[in-house]
Structures are given as C-alpha cells and as structure tokens.
Motif scaffolding. Sequence first.
Motif, PDB file in Angstrom:
ATOM      1  N   ILE A 324      40.016  36.859  31.916  1.00  0.00           N
ATOM      2  CA  ILE A 324      41.072  36.117  32.616  1.00  0.00           C
ATOM      3  C   ILE A 324      42.351  36.949  32.707  1.00  0.00           C
ATOM      4  N   VAL A 325      42.644  37.709  31.645  1.00  0.00           N
ATOM      5  CA  VAL A 325      43.893  38.479  31.570  1.00  0.00           C
ATOM      6  C   VAL A 325      43.551  39.941  31.299  1.00  0.00           C
ATOM      7  N   VAL A 326      44.095  40.855  32.119  1.00  0.00           N
ATOM      8  CA  VAL A 326      43.839  42.289  31.960  1.00  0.00           C
ATOM      9  C   VAL A 326      45.160  43.053  32.039  1.00  0.00           C
ATOM     10  N   TYR A 327      45.429  43.841  30.997  1.00  0.00           N
ATOM     11  CA  TYR A 327      46.620  44.695  30.986  1.00  0.00           C
ATOM     12  C   TYR A 327      46.181  46.154  30.940  1.00  0.00           C
ATOM     13  N   LEU A 328      46.400  46.879  32.034  1.00  0.00           N
ATOM     14  CA  LEU A 328      46.092  48.304  32.125  1.00  0.00           C
ATOM     15  C   LEU A 328      47.332  49.052  32.613  1.00  0.00           C
ATOM     16  N   LYS A 329      48.436  48.689  32.083  1.00  0.00           N
ATOM     17  CA  LYS A 329      49.711  49.305  32.466  1.00  0.00           C
ATOM     18  C   LYS A 329      49.878  50.671  31.800  1.00  0.00           C
TER      19      LYS A 329
END
Length: 607
Positions: A324-329
């Motif tokens: 649901i939530v993806v952080y690839l910063k």
Amino acid sequence: MLNTSKSSHHKKIKAPHSRASATISEHVDEPLIEEGEVDEDKKIINEEIVEEEPKEEVVVPVQVTDRIFFVDLANKKLETIPWQVFDLEDLEELHLERNMIGSIPGNIVRLKNVRVLYLNKNNIEYLCEELGELKCLQSLDLSNNPLDYSSLNIISKLRALCQLRLYDVNLDEFPVEICKHLHHLKLLGLSTNKLTCLPKEIVNMTKLTEIYLQGNHFEMFPPELCHLYNLEIIDLERNGLTFIPEEISSLESLAQFFVAHNNLSSVPDTLSKCANLTILDLSHNLLHKLPRSLKELTEMKEFGLSGNALANFPRQIRRWRSLIVVYLKNCALQMVHPSFAKLTSVVILDLSENLLEEFPMEICSMENLEILALDDNQIYEVPADVYRLSQLKSLSMTSNRFGWFPEEIFHLGSLEKLYMGQDKGMKLTNLPENISELQNLKELYLENNDLEYLPSSIGSLSNLQIFDCHNNFLIELPDSICRLQGLQTLLLENNQLFQIPENLDSLEKLQVLSLCGNPLMDPPVEVFCQGLPAIWQYLKDARIRRAWAVKVQARWRGIMVRKGIGPYAEVQKMIKRLKKERKEKKEKKGKEKGKGKGKEKGKGKKK
C-alpha cells in the motif's frame, strides 16, 4: 472495558505532503515528539508548542454516589498531586502528564484499583516505595523525567504491569530486577536513552510483543531479542547498527520492523522467514541491494528504502501485491522496472530525489494511487495516460525540467494538492487558464517560478484553501482572486506587486497573508506591517474615500458646467448652441406644419 489512551499503536508511514517530506513517521505509541528532535528529511526541528493559558483552579471530581474511574489532570501546571485524588478509591485511570510534579507522595498507595498511571513530562527524580504497592497497575508512563537510576527497581514490584514507558530518562543501562520480575510485560518503551545493550535477563519477558529502542547507542542488534518469540514490533531506528543477525528468523510473529537511520550494509536472507512481516523500514542505511529471498514476504503492506544508493531497482517488491505504501526516495534510481505496474494496490508512492528522466508509465496503472511524489528528478513531461490515476489527491513534482506547465495534470479531477514549485532547474512562466478544471483543488504551490500574471480563471477554484506563489515576478493579481471565499493562506512574498485588489478583504476566511519583499504602495508598507486587520481596514477606508471622491467630483463638474467656469466655459457655450439649434429646429418644424394646413383649406374652397 478500561480505556487506555496509550495502548499499543502501530507505527504508520507518513504521507508525503510536499517535496522532500516522504518519511516513515514516528511511533504513535511514543508520548510526544521530543524537543529538539530533527526530522532528517525535512531538516526542521520539531518542538512542542504549548499555548500559554491562564492559571485555573484544578477541579478534582468529588465522589458522592457515583464511582469515579477516570481523572484527567494533564497539562494543569501542577507542582504536586492534589490530595483529593487520593480519596478516589475506585479510580482506575489517572492522567498527570505534562505538569511540574516533583515527587510521588506515599498516599499513592491508597489508589488500590488504579490500572493506568501517566506521569510523563514532569520533574520526578525519585520513586517512592509505596508506588510498588499498586498491585493492579497495568500501564505506567514515567517518560521525560529526571529519574534517579537507584529508585527504578521499585518498578519491579509491579508484577501486573503490561506496559512500561521510560522514554528519555537518561538510561545508560536497563535495571536487571525489572527483567527478572515483570513477566507479564507486553510493551516496553526505552527510546531516546543512552543504551548500548540489553541485559540477558530480558529473555524472561516472554510475553513481550512490542519493544521501542529508537534513538539509543546500539551498535549491535541485541541478540536477546531473537529469543523473545512473541515479538511483533521492534523499533531500533536511529542507532548505529551495522548488521542484523541471521537468528532474526526465529521471530515468526514479527509484523513491524523499523531499522531506519542505521549503518546497515546488508540484510540477512533469513529475514524472509518472518512471513508475517507487514511493515519494513530500511531507509537511510548503506544498502546497495536486497536479498532475493525477500520476495517471499508477500504480506508486506508498507515498505521504506529511502536514502540507500541502490545499484538497481528492487525487483523483489513486485511480488508484494498487498503493498500500500512505498518509499523509494533518494535511491539513485534511473528507471522503474516494468513489473512495478503490477502493484495496483499502492496508495502512497514516493520516488522523489532520484534520477528519473521520464514520468514512469508504470505508475499510470496504479489506479488506487492517492499520493504521488516525484520531486527533484529530471522529468520534462507528463504522459496523457496520467488520467487513469482517478483517485489521485496529492501530486508533488517540484524541481523537475518542465519548460511549460504540463496541462495533462488538468485531467486529474480528484486532485486536492498540487506542488509545482521550482527550487532549481527550469522555471514556469505562465499558468494556463484551464487550471479551473481542478475544481477539487485545496492547495496549490507555485513558488520559485517566473510567473508575471495569474489567469483570471483562478477565481473559479472554489475549494482552494492554500495558495503559495512566493518568489515569482507577479506584477498584479487578478480581481477574480477575491472570489476564493474558502482561501485561508495566501503567500505572495518576493514578487513585484505595487498594490493588491481593492476587494481582497472580502476573503473572510483568510488568516495568513504574506506580502514581504514587494514594492507595495497600496497599501503602504507601514500599514502592511501592522497585520491583516490593519490591511482590511485600509481597504475599507479606501473604498469609502473613492466613493466620496466620485460624488464630490460629479457635483463639482455639474457646477462648473452650469456656470461655464474655467475649462468648462466651452462646454457651456456648446450646450447653449445645442439648445439654440434645437429651438430653431423646433420653430422651423412648426412653421412648415402651419403652411401645410393653409394649403389644405384652400383646396377645399376651390372644390
């Protein structure tokens, strides 16, 4: 059922609301954001802001016939615990946090039935022996107190304790006696201390399901944790961990694992044995790749990998269909793998601060996406298929390479927040008229561009609440901006405005108006410096003056014309000439009419 407001809460991922803001949030379980704590992504110091309130008399409920179970005396500036509290023998939950209480009196023993006691954010140094007599106590919070280590062993007498919070109490070691005797403990909060290890006796806490160790000095993963088989949440963020032991595989109940902001260069294959893992945060470490075995973590819902210099896109996540939530910063990504399009359940996606040259087409397949951050890339256009993101509410694309405003965005009718500021790179020079198509827009950020004018259609954004257009070249504002009746914040500093619309005070909900750095003449700077009420009064007075000026000028012109004075003498002569010509014309017409009648009479006689 007893209401414990600090019961176990899951740590959630924070939605990115503007550029460079996508980080996994802090624990909801922790009592407060600590003073001076720094969010590494935002680089903003978070401080608790408490409004000054007048001192008020503390009213403690008096027991008459009804039994009192709950008392809230938090944030009352108390220096001592009111004596009336100790008369409430049936009390089960007592809140005394955020006061100035210096000690716990022996009378605390009278609260035989108390189950929940919050004393965090006080000035307590020593714990009295009587505290250990509260045999029913299940939840105790002593965080943010200058506790003396020698008195902490009293806590070991609270054998019914299920939740213990000791955040920020300057601990450099955890008392062994507590580990030996608190066998019913389920939650242990020790974040923001100086711990480097845990006592081996902690393995006696076999019922422990949550442990919070964020912001300590651990360089090694505490091996004792691998023997606490009921653990569901482990938080070791902001330490100095260099590795995770392979024995992590024994924690089959582990559901949430937080190890962001450490020095991890690898993740063990055995982590894949934690089949119930739903939240994993590996952000801001030294990782270059992930083990292939992690693809087996098919229950994953929230994943953070920001701040790691990845060699390739992490393909393992394509198997995580529940994500649901993806952080690839800030992962040095140059492309997105085509299989990424299969993650159709994603709601929050952060790909900001990467090296993307194109808007990833794979994103357009994520039809449930609500929040998308693509700031600080090299993107120069938006694909037409972006319209498929019908649920998108927040789009952040600051600091990219747009030569003009991408009008494909106007097909995102559900959009509520749009960030198009340009801190670096190419600047936008105009805002298209069809911005009005974004009828659900609540926040619009266009800072640091080269805009000189705003389209009049901006007045059609009836739901707009925040408009940020600072650091541009605006020469004037359209009068239509006065139709934004929902506007609460208007940021226009550092533009080229000489005046503001005369009816701007019609924006009744406006609370913040920033005009610093403009060559303002109307209203003058001295009025602006006095704040919004002074500006509104100036605009009102100016309208009254203009109305009177129009009336006076009209009357004066009438007098001058009638008297033929000054430049109006010619006007008077012209009026007289027109009157004379009109009169002569009328007389001539009358004579011609008379002659016509005489001829008709003569003709009649001749017959």
